[in-house]
Design a protein around this motif. Structure first.
Motif, short mmCIF file in Angstrom:
data_model
loop_
_atom_site.label_atom_id
_atom_site.label_comp_id
_atom_site.label_asym_id
_atom_site.label_seq_id
_atom_site.Cartn_x
_atom_site.Cartn_y
_atom_site.Cartn_z
N GLY A 361 0.50 -1.76 0.40
CA GLY A 361 1.88 -2.15 0.14
C GLY A 361 2.47 -3.00 1.24
N ALA A 362 2.24 -2.61 2.50
CA ALA A 362 2.78 -3.38 3.62
C ALA A 362 2.18 -4.78 3.67
CB ALA A 362 2.52 -2.64 4.93
N ILE A 363 0.87 -4.88 3.47
CA ILE A 363 0.22 -6.19 3.52
C ILE A 363 0.69 -7.07 2.36
CG2 ILE A 363 -2.00 -7.37 3.37
CD1 ILE A 363 -3.27 -4.98 4.76
N ALA A 364 0.72 -6.49 1.16
CA ALA A 364 1.10 -7.27 -0.02
C ALA A 364 2.55 -7.77 0.08
CB ALA A 364 0.91 -6.44 -1.28
N SER A 365 3.47 -6.90 0.50
CA SER A 365 4.86 -7.31 0.59
C SER A 365 5.06 -8.34 1.70
CB SER A 365 5.75 -6.09 0.84
OG SER A 365 5.37 -5.40 2.01
N TYR A 366 4.30 -8.23 2.80
CA TYR A 366 4.38 -9.25 3.86
C TYR A 366 3.96 -10.61 3.32
CZ TYR A 366 3.01 -11.96 7.96
OH TYR A 366 2.86 -12.96 8.88
N ILE A 367 2.88 -10.64 2.55
CA ILE A 367 2.40 -11.90 2.00
C ILE A 367 3.44 -12.50 1.04
CG2 ILE A 367 0.65 -12.93 0.48
CD1 ILE A 367 -1.33 -10.90 1.66
N VAL A 368 4.04 -11.64 0.21
CA VAL A 368 4.99 -12.13 -0.79
C VAL A 368 6.27 -12.66 -0.15
CG1 VAL A 368 6.47 -11.40 -2.71
CG2 VAL A 368 4.08 -10.67 -2.62
N VAL A 369 6.79 -11.95 0.85
CA VAL A 369 8.10 -12.28 1.41
C VAL A 369 8.01 -13.28 2.57
CG1 VAL A 369 10.17 -11.34 2.51
CG2 VAL A 369 9.02 -10.05 0.70
N LYS A 370 6.99 -13.13 3.43
CA LYS A 370 6.98 -13.86 4.69
C LYS A 370 5.95 -15.00 4.76
CE LYS A 370 10.23 -11.64 6.79
NZ LYS A 370 11.50 -12.32 7.10
N THR A 371 5.22 -15.24 3.70
CA THR A 371 4.26 -16.34 3.72
C THR A 371 4.53 -17.27 2.56
OG1 THR A 371 2.55 -15.29 2.33
CG2 THR A 371 2.55 -14.73 4.69
N LYS A 372 3.86 -18.40 2.57
CA LYS A 372 3.98 -19.40 1.51
C LYS A 372 2.65 -19.64 0.81
CE LYS A 372 8.29 -20.12 2.63
NZ LYS A 372 9.39 -19.65 1.75
N VAL A 373 1.74 -18.68 0.90
CA VAL A 373 0.41 -18.87 0.34
C VAL A 373 0.50 -18.92 -1.18
CG1 VAL A 373 -0.70 -17.74 2.29
CG2 VAL A 373 -0.06 -16.40 0.28
N ARG A 374 -0.43 -19.63 -1.75
CA ARG A 374 -0.48 -19.72 -3.21
C ARG A 374 -0.91 -18.37 -3.79
NH1 ARG A 374 -3.48 -25.50 -4.62
NH2 ARG A 374 -1.86 -26.86 -3.71
N GLY A 375 -0.35 -18.05 -4.93
CA GLY A 375 -0.71 -16.81 -5.61
C GLY A 375 0.10 -15.61 -5.20
#
Length: 549
Positions: A361-375
């Protein structure tokens, strides 16, 4: 990204894919792909489906509203004021979430029904309210409101009272300051928690089955269980209705995303400031009375009903002194029916599920909120899907996925299949909580760390993780509480001869040993309440040292 993707594929995509395949191919369970889509039209054209969907949405909204009305005032006092015994109140607010919904519902039935415990003590009953749609929504809210309470407590603490104080300086009343300033800034935590409550309500089986059946109020999840358990078994129809549930939950997710988009909720933009909590003053007695009233109704009354049943020789004997005995608790200690093994397994699975879902959960939410990666939008969507899937459908998907003869290694028929089921069902909890926390942290903190030479991992571990830790730990406590009492998945995918607390209690009810089942439920609730209490105490000491709270 790869860690989150691999975890979500294993935990979410695999069972969900087989649910979709079962909806498309009715003969999938027999190893055939014949007659694709043949079950779609008969299921969706059923005139009862619209009524079931409307009942489900209405019940979910009612539970979310009741939960917010109970939780938000309590969270506001807890976050901003010096509430005496705050940690104790936190632990008590977590207890309702630890009581299995079907056990709590049975306790309320035995208390409020005609000739129930309330009538034995006072001479009247509240059966008319209990066996109604508002009564059912209220009972479910007593189980769900801790989700909102803990989320809003952390969110309001992060927002602080300083913004409302500025509004008061410019002439706003306390109500205007809360409604126009505090509540909008707290929207991430409120929206995330209400989304979870809505999803929990629309996929809850025990309470609608126990109370709704008596008043003719059926929902989608009870229809799914009926199609899975009654002959002839209709796995395709159940899977199609489960996908309708997914659409409902996903619609709520889109509403939440719409509310949070194009707005700025950042309240932490530099070094965290110590929050000076205010004394309650003249409000001390009313606030403590409010906490005590909610704690008694949500936790005390169901626990007393459970304890009274556990101490009864016979259910028909009532509260008479000669009907009270400790024999049911003695039977648990003697472990003649495997009660201690079931308790040990449930506690172990609860801890493991909390750790796995917390990390993902922590990793996934970090990617969604704080990164601009595709997907990242797809990643976010995958994390909300499991909470719309009833446990019975997740279990069917896992059985279809892992009970294949061509697999060289499979978790099926082992305790690992239970862990996969729990992780799939409960993953949205840490994701929603940590997503709300990340929305409140300004990007300049991580950027400053990167300029100073820190890697992404170091910045996450040294800066972001301590800031989201209260939300993350709170969500993991919820995961632990739910995992230790998950029923439907435990009944369907547990290996032969292996019992969790929930399946043990259910078997006792089936065999007519209601007292033994209630005794096991009471012991499990008390034990699982100790762990969150210790964790919350440790978290409070940590926060005080860090000058965060």
């Amino acid at each position: 990204m790869w860690v989150a993707a691999a975890g979500l594929v294993l935990v979410v995509v695999v069972p969900f894919t087989f649910v979709i395949l079962q909806a498309i191919f009715p003969e999938l369970g027999r190893g055939s792909l014949a007659a694709p889509f043949s079950a779609l039209a008969p299921t969706l054209s059923d005139p009862a489906l619209l009524r079931l969907a409307l009942n489900t949405v209405g019940l979910g909204i009612a539970v979310a509203v009741f939960s917010s009305l109970i939780a938000v005032p309590l969270a506001l006092f807890r976050a901003w004021f010096l509430v005496p015994g705050a940690v104790v109140w936190d632990a008590l607010m977590l207890v309702p979430f630890m009581i299995p919904p079907y056990i709590a519902t049975l306790g309320w039935i035995m208390t409020l029904q005609p000739r129930g415990y309330l009538q034995q003590l006072t001479g009247f009953n509240l059966a008319a309210f209990l066996f109604s749609v508002p009564g059912m929504a209220f009972v479910m809210s007593l189980n769900c409101f801790p989700v909102v309470y803990f989320a809003m407590t952390r969110t309001l603490a992060a927002v602080g009272a300083r913004y409302a104080d500025v509004g008061r300086v410019f002439g706003a009343s306390p109500w205007q300051a809360f409604w126009r300033i505090t509540l909008p800034l707290s929207l991430p935590g409120l929206a995330a928690s209400l989304l979870l409550v809505f999803a929990m309500a629309i996929e809850e089986y025990g309470t609608p089955a126990a109370l709704g059946h008596r008043i003719g109020f059926t929902v989608l999840v009870t229809e799914i269980e009926l199609r899975v358990s009654d002959w002839p078994v209709d796995l395709s129809g159940a899977s199609i209705i489960a996908l309708v549930l997914v659409l409902l939950s996903f619609s709520a997710f889109l509403v939440q995303r719409r509310l949070l988009s194009a707005r700025n909720f950042q309240t932490v933009s530099g070094k965290p400031q110590a929050i000076v909590k205010r004394p309650l003053g003249l409000l001390a007695v009313p606030v403590l009375a409010l906490f005590a009233l909610v704690a008694f109704i949500a936790a005390g009354a169901p626990l007393l009903a459970i304890l009274a049943t556990a101490l009864s020789r016979t259910i028909s004997g009532g509260l008479a002194p000669d009907n009270l005995t400790l024999q049911n608790f003695t039977n648990i200690w003697e472990d003649g029916a495997g009660a201690l093994k079931a308790l040990s397994l449930s506690l172990s699975l609860g801890v493991a599920t909390a750790l796995v879902t917390g990390l993902l959960g922590a990793i996934a939410s970090y990617i969604v909120v704080k990164t601009k990666v595709r997907g990242r939008f797809v990643l976010d969507m995958l994390t909300v899907i499991p909470n719309a899937l009833p446990g019975v459908v997740v279990a069917v998907g896992l059985i279809l996925a892992w009970n294949q003869p061509w697999l060289p290694i499979t978790p099926y028929n082992t305790s690992l299949i239970l862990l996969l089921a729990y992780c799939c069902i409960l993953l949205p909890q840490p994701v929603r909580y940590t997503t709300a926390a990340f929305h409140q942290i300004a990007d300049n903190l991580e950027a400053a760390a990167r300029v100073a030479g820190a890697s992404s991992a170091v910045a996450f571990r040294r800066i972001l993780l301590p800031l989201i830790l209260p939300n993350l730990v709170a969500s993991m406590l919820f995961v632990f509480a739910v995992a230790t009492r998950e029923l439907v998945a435990s009944l369907l995918v547990a290996p032969v001869g292996v019992h969790t607390v929930a399946s043990f209690i259910w078997r006792q009810f089936e065999q007519g040993s209601v007292g033994l089942g209630m005794a096991m439920a009471f012991v499990a609730i008390i034990l699982t309440a100790l762990i969150p209490f210790l964790v919350l105490s440790a978290l409070r000491r940590f926060a005080m040292r860090q000058d965060v709270l």
